[in-house]
Design a protein around this motif. Sequence first.
Motif, PDB file in Angstrom:
ATOM      1  N   GLY A 150     -36.032 -47.191  35.784  1.00 13.31           N
ATOM      2  CA  GLY A 150     -36.247 -48.292  34.845  1.00 13.31           C
ATOM      3  C   GLY A 150     -35.514 -48.049  33.535  1.00 13.31           C
ATOM      4  O   GLY A 150     -34.309 -47.857  33.513  1.00 13.31           O
ATOM      5  N   GLN A 151     -36.263 -48.039  32.439  1.00 12.29           N
ATOM      6  CA  GLN A 151     -35.693 -47.818  31.108  1.00 12.29           C
ATOM      7  C   GLN A 151     -35.823 -46.367  30.654  1.00 12.29           C
ATOM      8  O   GLN A 151     -35.625 -46.054  29.484  1.00 12.29           O
ATOM      9  CB  GLN A 151     -36.394 -48.731  30.091  1.00 12.29           C
ATOM     10  CG  GLN A 151     -36.199 -50.209  30.350  1.00 12.29           C
ATOM     11  CD  GLN A 151     -34.747 -50.621  30.190  1.00 12.29           C
ATOM     12  OE1 GLN A 151     -34.091 -50.249  29.226  1.00 12.29           O
ATOM     13  NE2 GLN A 151     -34.231 -51.376  31.140  1.00 12.29           N
ATOM     14  N   SER A 152     -36.174 -45.449  31.544  1.00 12.33           N
ATOM     15  CA  SER A 152     -36.399 -44.048  31.195  1.00 12.33           C
ATOM     16  C   SER A 152     -35.422 -43.143  31.920  1.00 12.33           C
ATOM     17  O   SER A 152     -34.924 -43.486  32.992  1.00 12.33           O
ATOM     18  CB  SER A 152     -37.828 -43.635  31.558  1.00 12.33           C
ATOM     19  OG  SER A 152     -38.763 -44.453  30.907  1.00 12.33           O
ATOM     20  N   ALA A 153     -35.187 -41.991  31.342  1.00 14.06           N
ATOM     21  CA  ALA A 153     -34.313 -41.007  31.976  1.00 14.06           C
ATOM     22  C   ALA A 153     -34.726 -39.607  31.536  1.00 14.06           C
ATOM     23  O   ALA A 153     -35.247 -39.406  30.442  1.00 14.06           O
ATOM     24  CB  ALA A 153     -32.860 -41.257  31.594  1.00 14.06           C
ATOM     25  N   ILE A 154     -34.501 -38.673  32.411  1.00 10.72           N
ATOM     26  CA  ILE A 154     -34.689 -37.254  32.109  1.00 10.72           C
ATOM     27  C   ILE A 154     -33.404 -36.564  32.516  1.00 10.72           C
ATOM     28  O   ILE A 154     -32.894 -36.781  33.618  1.00 10.72           O
ATOM     29  CB  ILE A 154     -35.881 -36.652  32.881  1.00 10.72           C
ATOM     30  CG1 ILE A 154     -37.204 -37.276  32.419  1.00 10.72           C
ATOM     31  CG2 ILE A 154     -35.921 -35.135  32.694  1.00 10.72           C
ATOM     32  CD1 ILE A 154     -38.412 -36.811  33.205  1.00 10.72           C
ATOM     33  N   ALA A 155     -32.885 -35.724  31.637  1.00  9.67           N
ATOM     34  CA  ALA A 155     -31.668 -34.988  31.952  1.00  9.67           C
ATOM     35  C   ALA A 155     -31.975 -33.497  32.031  1.00  9.67           C
ATOM     36  O   ALA A 155     -32.722 -32.972  31.221  1.00  9.67           O
ATOM     37  CB  ALA A 155     -30.605 -35.235  30.884  1.00  9.67           C
ATOM     38  N   GLU A 156     -31.401 -32.879  33.032  1.00 11.04           N
ATOM     39  CA  GLU A 156     -31.435 -31.423  33.113  1.00 11.04           C
ATOM     40  C   GLU A 156     -30.158 -30.951  32.427  1.00 11.04           C
ATOM     41  O   GLU A 156     -29.058 -31.339  32.835  1.00 11.04           O
ATOM     42  CB  GLU A 156     -31.442 -30.971  34.568  1.00 11.04           C
ATOM     43  CG  GLU A 156     -32.669 -31.421  35.342  1.00 11.04           C
ATOM     44  CD  GLU A 156     -32.568 -31.069  36.817  1.00 11.04           C
ATOM     45  OE1 GLU A 156     -31.876 -30.077  37.166  1.00 11.04           O
ATOM     46  OE2 GLU A 156     -33.155 -31.797  37.622  1.00 11.04           O
ATOM     47  N   ILE A 157     -30.312 -30.159  31.369  1.00 17.88           N
ATOM     48  CA  ILE A 157     -29.133 -29.697  30.633  1.00 17.88           C
ATOM     49  C   ILE A 157     -29.015 -28.193  30.725  1.00 17.88           C
ATOM     50  O   ILE A 157     -29.976 -27.485  31.006  1.00 17.88           O
ATOM     51  CB  ILE A 157     -29.161 -30.153  29.157  1.00 17.88           C
ATOM     52  CG1 ILE A 157     -30.374 -29.580  28.426  1.00 17.88           C
ATOM     53  CG2 ILE A 157     -29.129 -31.660  29.052  1.00 17.88           C
ATOM     54  CD1 ILE A 157     -30.327 -29.784  26.939  1.00 17.88           C
ATOM     55  N   ARG A 158     -27.814 -27.720  30.465  1.00 22.32           N
ATOM     56  CA  ARG A 158     -27.549 -26.285  30.462  1.00 22.32           C
ATOM     57  C   ARG A 158     -26.674 -25.953  29.266  1.00 22.32           C
ATOM     58  O   ARG A 158     -25.955 -26.815  28.747  1.00 22.32           O
ATOM     59  CB  ARG A 158     -26.875 -25.862  31.758  1.00 22.32           C
ATOM     60  CG  ARG A 158     -25.573 -26.594  31.995  1.00 22.32           C
ATOM     61  CD  ARG A 158     -24.843 -26.108  33.208  1.00 22.32           C
ATOM     62  NE  ARG A 158     -23.821 -27.004  33.670  1.00 22.32           N
ATOM     63  CZ  ARG A 158     -22.792 -27.468  32.978  1.00 22.32           C
ATOM     64  NH1 ARG A 158     -22.610 -27.130  31.741  1.00 22.32           N
ATOM     65  NH2 ARG A 158     -21.902 -28.284  33.513  1.00 22.32           N
ATOM     66  N   THR A 159     -26.763 -24.738  28.826  1.00 22.16           N
ATOM     67  CA  THR A 159     -25.904 -24.275  27.739  1.00 22.16           C
ATOM     68  C   THR A 159     -24.778 -23.459  28.352  1.00 22.16           C
ATOM     69  O   THR A 159     -24.882 -23.005  29.490  1.00 22.16           O
ATOM     70  CB  THR A 159     -26.687 -23.421  26.723  1.00 22.16           C
ATOM     71  OG1 THR A 159     -27.293 -22.332  27.409  1.00 22.16           O
ATOM     72  CG2 THR A 159     -27.746 -24.248  26.029  1.00 22.16           C
ATOM     73  N   PRO A 160     -23.701 -23.255  27.610  1.00 23.20           N
ATOM     74  CA  PRO A 160     -22.571 -22.512  28.172  1.00 23.20           C
ATOM     75  C   PRO A 160     -22.961 -21.077  28.497  1.00 23.20           C
ATOM     76  O   PRO A 160     -23.779 -20.476  27.802  1.00 23.20           O
ATOM     77  CB  PRO A 160     -21.505 -22.546  27.077  1.00 23.20           C
ATOM     78  CG  PRO A 160     -22.090 -23.247  25.933  1.00 23.20           C
ATOM     79  CD  PRO A 160     -23.461 -23.691  26.255  1.00 23.20           C
ATOM     80  N   ILE A 161     -22.370 -20.568  29.557  1.00 22.65           N
ATOM     81  CA  ILE A 161     -22.605 -19.167  29.920  1.00 22.65           C
ATOM     82  C   ILE A 161     -21.949 -18.269  28.887  1.00 22.65           C
ATOM     83  O   ILE A 161     -22.496 -17.261  28.488  1.00 22.65           O
ATOM     84  CB  ILE A 161     -22.052 -18.885  31.328  1.00 22.65           C
ATOM     85  CG1 ILE A 161     -22.865 -19.676  32.348  1.00 22.65           C
ATOM     86  CG2 ILE A 161     -22.088 -17.402  31.651  1.00 22.65           C
ATOM     87  CD1 ILE A 161     -22.291 -19.664  33.745  1.00 22.65           C
ATOM     88  N   ASP A 162     -20.767 -18.642  28.424  1.00 24.44           N
ATOM     89  CA  ASP A 162     -20.043 -17.851  27.438  1.00 24.44           C
ATOM     90  C   ASP A 162     -20.577 -18.184  26.049  1.00 24.44           C
ATOM     91  O   ASP A 162     -20.168 -19.149  25.430  1.00 24.44           O
ATOM     92  CB  ASP A 162     -18.543 -18.155  27.519  1.00 24.44           C
ATOM     93  CG  ASP A 162     -17.725 -17.306  26.567  1.00 24.44           C
ATOM     94  OD1 ASP A 162     -18.288 -16.423  25.892  1.00 24.44           O
ATOM     95  OD2 ASP A 162     -16.499 -17.537  26.498  1.00 24.44           O
ATOM     96  N   GLU A 163     -21.492 -17.382  25.538  1.00 24.75           N
ATOM     97  CA  GLU A 163     -22.100 -17.643  24.232  1.00 24.75           C
ATOM     98  C   GLU A 163     -21.094 -17.507  23.091  1.00 24.75           C
ATOM     99  O   GLU A 163     -21.316 -18.010  22.003  1.00 24.75           O
ATOM    100  CB  GLU A 163     -23.297 -16.719  23.996  1.00 24.75           C
ATOM    101  CG  GLU A 163     -24.468 -17.007  24.918  1.00 24.75           C
ATOM    102  CD  GLU A 163     -25.005 -18.424  24.796  1.00 24.75           C
ATOM    103  OE1 GLU A 163     -25.056 -18.964  23.681  1.00 24.75           O
ATOM    104  OE2 GLU A 163     -25.368 -18.993  25.835  1.00 24.75           O
ATOM    105  N   ALA A 164     -19.969 -16.840  23.332  1.00 33.17           N
ATOM    106  CA  ALA A 164     -18.950 -16.721  22.287  1.00 33.17           C
ATOM    107  C   ALA A 164     -18.387 -18.079  21.917  1.00 33.17           C
ATOM    108  O   ALA A 164     -17.912 -18.287  20.805  1.00 33.17           O
ATOM    109  CB  ALA A 164     -17.828 -15.791  22.741  1.00 33.17           C
ATOM    110  N   VAL A 165     -18.462 -19.041  22.842  1.00 38.21           N
ATOM    111  CA  VAL A 165     -17.969 -20.392  22.575  1.00 38.21           C
ATOM    112  C   VAL A 165     -18.761 -21.019  21.433  1.00 38.21           C
ATOM    113  O   VAL A 165     -18.225 -21.731  20.592  1.00 38.21           O
ATOM    114  CB  VAL A 165     -18.070 -21.267  23.845  1.00 38.21           C
ATOM    115  CG1 VAL A 165     -17.765 -22.718  23.533  1.00 38.21           C
ATOM    116  CG2 VAL A 165     -17.109 -20.746  24.906  1.00 38.21           C
ATOM    117  N   ALA A 166     -20.055 -20.745  21.380  1.00 43.53           N
ATOM    118  CA  ALA A 166     -20.927 -21.341  20.367  1.00 43.53           C
ATOM    119  C   ALA A 166     -20.972 -20.519  19.079  1.00 43.53           C
ATOM    120  O   ALA A 166     -21.784 -20.780  18.214  1.00 43.53           O
ATOM    121  CB  ALA A 166     -22.336 -21.491  20.927  1.00 43.53           C
ATOM    122  N   GLU A 167     -20.098 -19.558  18.940  1.00 42.17           N
ATOM    123  CA  GLU A 167     -20.073 -18.711  17.750  1.00 42.17           C
ATOM    124  C   GLU A 167     -19.907 -19.565  16.499  1.00 42.17           C
ATOM    125  O   GLU A 167     -19.172 -20.533  16.485  1.00 42.17           O
ATOM    126  CB  GLU A 167     -18.895 -17.737  17.851  1.00 42.17           C
ATOM    127  CG  GLU A 167     -18.934 -16.635  16.828  1.00 42.17           C
ATOM    128  CD  GLU A 167     -17.812 -15.646  17.066  1.00 42.17           C
ATOM    129  OE1 GLU A 167     -17.157 -15.273  16.096  1.00 42.17           O
ATOM    130  OE2 GLU A 167     -17.599 -15.276  18.233  1.00 42.17           O
TER     131      GLU A 167
END
Length: 177
Positions: free
Chosen positions: A149-166
Amino acid sequence: RLYLNDHCVDGQAVLPAVEAMEILAQAVKRFRPGTDVTAMTGLQFDKFLYLAPGADRLSAFCDISVYENGDLNAVLTTRTQSKKAALSRVKTHAALIFPQQSPLIPTLALDLAASLEGVCFSVQAEKIYPDLIPFGPSYRNVAMLHVAGQSAIAEIRTPIDEAVAEGSQHLGSPFAL
Protein backbone atom coordinates in the motif's frame (compact mmCIF):
# COMPACT_ATOMS: atom_id res chain seq x y z
CA ARG A 1 36.33 11.45 -1.17
CA LEU A 2 35.94 9.58 -4.40
CA TYR A 3 32.62 8.05 -3.35
CA LEU A 4 31.01 11.48 -3.79
CA ASN A 5 31.21 10.92 -7.55
CA ASP A 6 28.65 8.12 -7.10
CA HIS A 7 25.92 10.58 -6.15
CA CYS A 8 24.87 12.12 -9.46
CA VAL A 9 21.99 14.01 -10.99
CA ASP A 10 21.86 14.17 -14.79
CA GLY A 11 25.40 12.81 -14.96
CA GLN A 12 26.94 15.45 -12.68
CA ALA A 13 28.09 14.77 -9.13
CA VAL A 14 26.13 16.59 -6.41
CA LEU A 15 26.71 16.90 -2.70
CA PRO A 16 24.56 14.22 -1.05
CA ALA A 17 21.98 15.37 1.50
CA VAL A 18 23.64 13.23 4.14
CA GLU A 19 26.97 14.98 3.52
CA ALA A 20 25.26 18.38 3.81
CA MET A 21 23.78 17.24 7.13
CA GLU A 22 27.24 16.16 8.30
CA ILE A 23 28.79 19.50 7.29
CA LEU A 24 26.07 21.45 9.10
CA ALA A 25 26.39 19.25 12.20
CA GLN A 26 30.16 19.78 12.32
CA ALA A 27 29.75 23.56 11.94
CA VAL A 28 27.16 23.69 14.74
CA LYS A 29 29.42 21.57 16.97
CA ARG A 30 32.21 24.13 16.45
CA PHE A 31 29.82 27.02 17.14
CA ARG A 32 28.17 25.41 20.20
CA PRO A 33 30.15 22.33 21.32
CA GLY A 34 27.43 21.11 23.71
CA THR A 35 24.75 20.87 21.03
CA ASP A 36 23.18 17.47 20.41
CA VAL A 37 23.56 17.15 16.65
CA THR A 38 21.94 13.72 16.46
CA ALA A 39 18.44 15.24 16.60
CA MET A 40 17.34 17.26 13.57
CA THR A 41 14.03 18.74 12.46
CA GLY A 42 12.80 20.89 9.60
CA LEU A 43 15.20 19.42 7.05
CA GLN A 44 15.10 21.12 3.65
CA PHE A 45 17.16 20.42 0.56
CA ASP A 46 16.23 23.19 -1.87
CA LYS A 47 18.88 23.14 -4.59
CA PHE A 48 21.52 20.66 -5.70
CA LEU A 49 25.07 21.67 -4.89
CA TYR A 50 26.97 20.52 -7.96
CA LEU A 51 30.53 19.30 -7.45
CA ALA A 52 33.15 20.31 -9.98
CA PRO A 53 34.90 17.31 -11.57
CA GLY A 54 38.29 16.69 -9.98
CA ALA A 55 37.90 19.45 -7.40
CA ASP A 56 39.08 18.68 -3.89
CA ARG A 57 37.44 21.75 -2.33
CA LEU A 58 34.09 23.45 -2.35
CA SER A 59 33.34 27.03 -1.34
CA ALA A 60 30.21 26.98 0.79
CA PHE A 61 29.04 28.71 3.94
CA CYS A 62 27.13 27.63 7.00
CA ASP A 63 24.90 30.34 8.39
CA ILE A 64 23.78 29.60 11.95
CA SER A 65 20.91 31.36 13.69
CA VAL A 66 19.77 30.91 17.27
CA TYR A 67 16.03 31.07 17.94
CA GLU A 68 14.58 32.48 21.15
CA ASN A 69 13.81 28.97 22.40
CA GLY A 70 17.47 27.94 21.94
CA ASP A 71 17.00 25.93 18.75
CA LEU A 72 19.78 26.35 16.19
CA ASN A 73 19.01 26.82 12.50
CA ALA A 74 21.88 25.86 10.19
CA VAL A 75 21.83 26.71 6.48
CA LEU A 76 24.33 25.60 3.83
CA THR A 77 24.72 28.27 1.15
CA THR A 78 26.96 29.19 -1.75
CA ARG A 79 27.59 32.60 -3.25
CA THR A 80 28.19 33.32 -6.90
CA GLN A 81 29.29 36.56 -8.47
CA SER A 82 27.63 37.75 -11.66
CA LYS A 83 30.14 38.22 -14.47
CA LYS A 84 28.17 41.05 -16.04
CA ALA A 85 27.07 43.00 -12.98
CA ALA A 86 28.44 43.65 -9.52
CA LEU A 87 25.78 41.41 -8.03
CA SER A 88 26.28 38.35 -5.90
CA ARG A 89 23.67 35.66 -5.58
CA VAL A 90 23.19 33.41 -2.57
CA LYS A 91 21.82 29.90 -3.10
CA THR A 92 20.45 27.86 -0.23
CA HIS A 93 21.21 24.16 -0.66
CA ALA A 94 20.29 22.66 2.69
CA ALA A 95 18.77 23.83 5.97
CA LEU A 96 17.90 22.11 9.20
CA ILE A 97 17.17 22.81 12.84
CA PHE A 98 18.96 21.33 15.83
CA PRO A 99 16.30 21.57 18.56
CA GLN A 100 17.25 22.57 22.09
CA GLN A 101 15.07 19.72 23.35
CA SER A 102 15.22 16.49 21.39
CA PRO A 103 11.78 15.59 20.03
CA LEU A 104 10.03 12.74 21.80
CA ILE A 105 9.89 9.79 19.46
CA PRO A 106 7.32 7.22 20.55
CA THR A 107 8.64 3.75 21.08
CA LEU A 108 7.27 1.46 18.42
CA ALA A 109 6.94 -2.24 19.19
CA LEU A 110 9.32 -4.31 17.08
CA ASP A 111 6.51 -6.37 15.55
CA LEU A 112 4.81 -3.17 14.35
CA ALA A 113 8.04 -1.59 13.12
CA ALA A 114 8.99 -4.71 11.18
CA SER A 115 5.65 -5.44 9.54
CA LEU A 116 3.46 -3.95 6.86
CA GLU A 117 -0.32 -3.99 6.71
CA GLY A 118 -1.85 -5.62 3.66
CA VAL A 119 -0.47 -7.58 0.73
CA CYS A 120 3.28 -7.08 0.54
CA PHE A 121 5.73 -7.51 -2.29
CA SER A 122 9.52 -7.34 -2.19
CA VAL A 123 11.89 -5.63 -4.59
CA GLN A 124 15.51 -6.77 -4.96
CA ALA A 125 18.31 -4.18 -4.92
CA GLU A 126 19.16 -4.97 -8.55
CA LYS A 127 15.72 -3.68 -9.56
CA ILE A 128 15.98 -0.53 -7.40
CA TYR A 129 19.33 0.60 -8.77
CA PRO A 130 19.97 2.27 -11.19
CA ASP A 131 16.42 2.63 -12.56
CA LEU A 132 14.60 4.04 -9.53
CA ILE A 133 17.49 5.52 -7.55
CA PRO A 134 20.37 6.53 -9.85
CA PHE A 135 23.20 6.42 -7.30
CA GLY A 136 26.58 4.81 -7.90
CA PRO A 137 27.79 1.78 -5.92
CA SER A 138 28.93 3.73 -2.84
CA TYR A 139 25.41 4.97 -2.09
CA ARG A 140 23.53 1.78 -2.82
CA ASN A 141 22.62 0.80 0.72
CA VAL A 142 19.18 -0.75 0.15
CA ALA A 143 19.52 -4.55 0.10
CA MET A 144 15.79 -5.29 -0.14
CA LEU A 145 12.63 -3.21 -0.21
CA HIS A 146 9.26 -4.48 1.05
CA VAL A 147 6.18 -2.51 -0.08
CA ALA A 148 2.52 -2.70 0.90
CA GLY A 149 0.00 0.00 0.00
CA GLN A 150 1.42 3.35 1.14
CA SER A 151 4.05 1.77 3.43
CA ALA A 152 7.52 0.39 2.89
CA ILE A 153 10.32 -1.16 4.90
CA ALA A 154 13.86 -1.21 3.58
CA GLU A 155 16.64 -3.50 4.64
CA ILE A 156 19.80 -1.40 4.49
CA ARG A 157 23.47 -2.14 4.87
CA THR A 158 26.54 -0.05 5.48
CA PRO A 159 29.73 -0.40 3.46
CA ILE A 160 32.08 -3.20 4.41
CA ASP A 161 35.05 -0.89 3.87
CA GLU A 162 34.69 1.53 6.79
CA ALA A 163 37.57 3.61 5.39
CA VAL A 164 35.09 4.87 2.78
CA ALA A 165 33.11 6.62 5.52
CA GLU A 166 36.22 8.23 7.02
CA GLY A 167 35.63 11.80 8.11
CA SER A 168 32.07 11.16 9.26
CA GLN A 169 32.60 12.18 12.88
CA HIS A 170 29.25 13.14 14.36
CA LEU A 171 26.41 11.29 12.70
CA GLY A 172 27.94 7.92 11.87
CA SER A 173 28.22 6.37 8.44
CA PRO A 174 26.56 8.61 5.85
CA PHE A 175 25.53 5.58 3.86
CA ALA A 176 23.15 4.15 6.44
CA LEU A 177 21.50 7.50 7.06
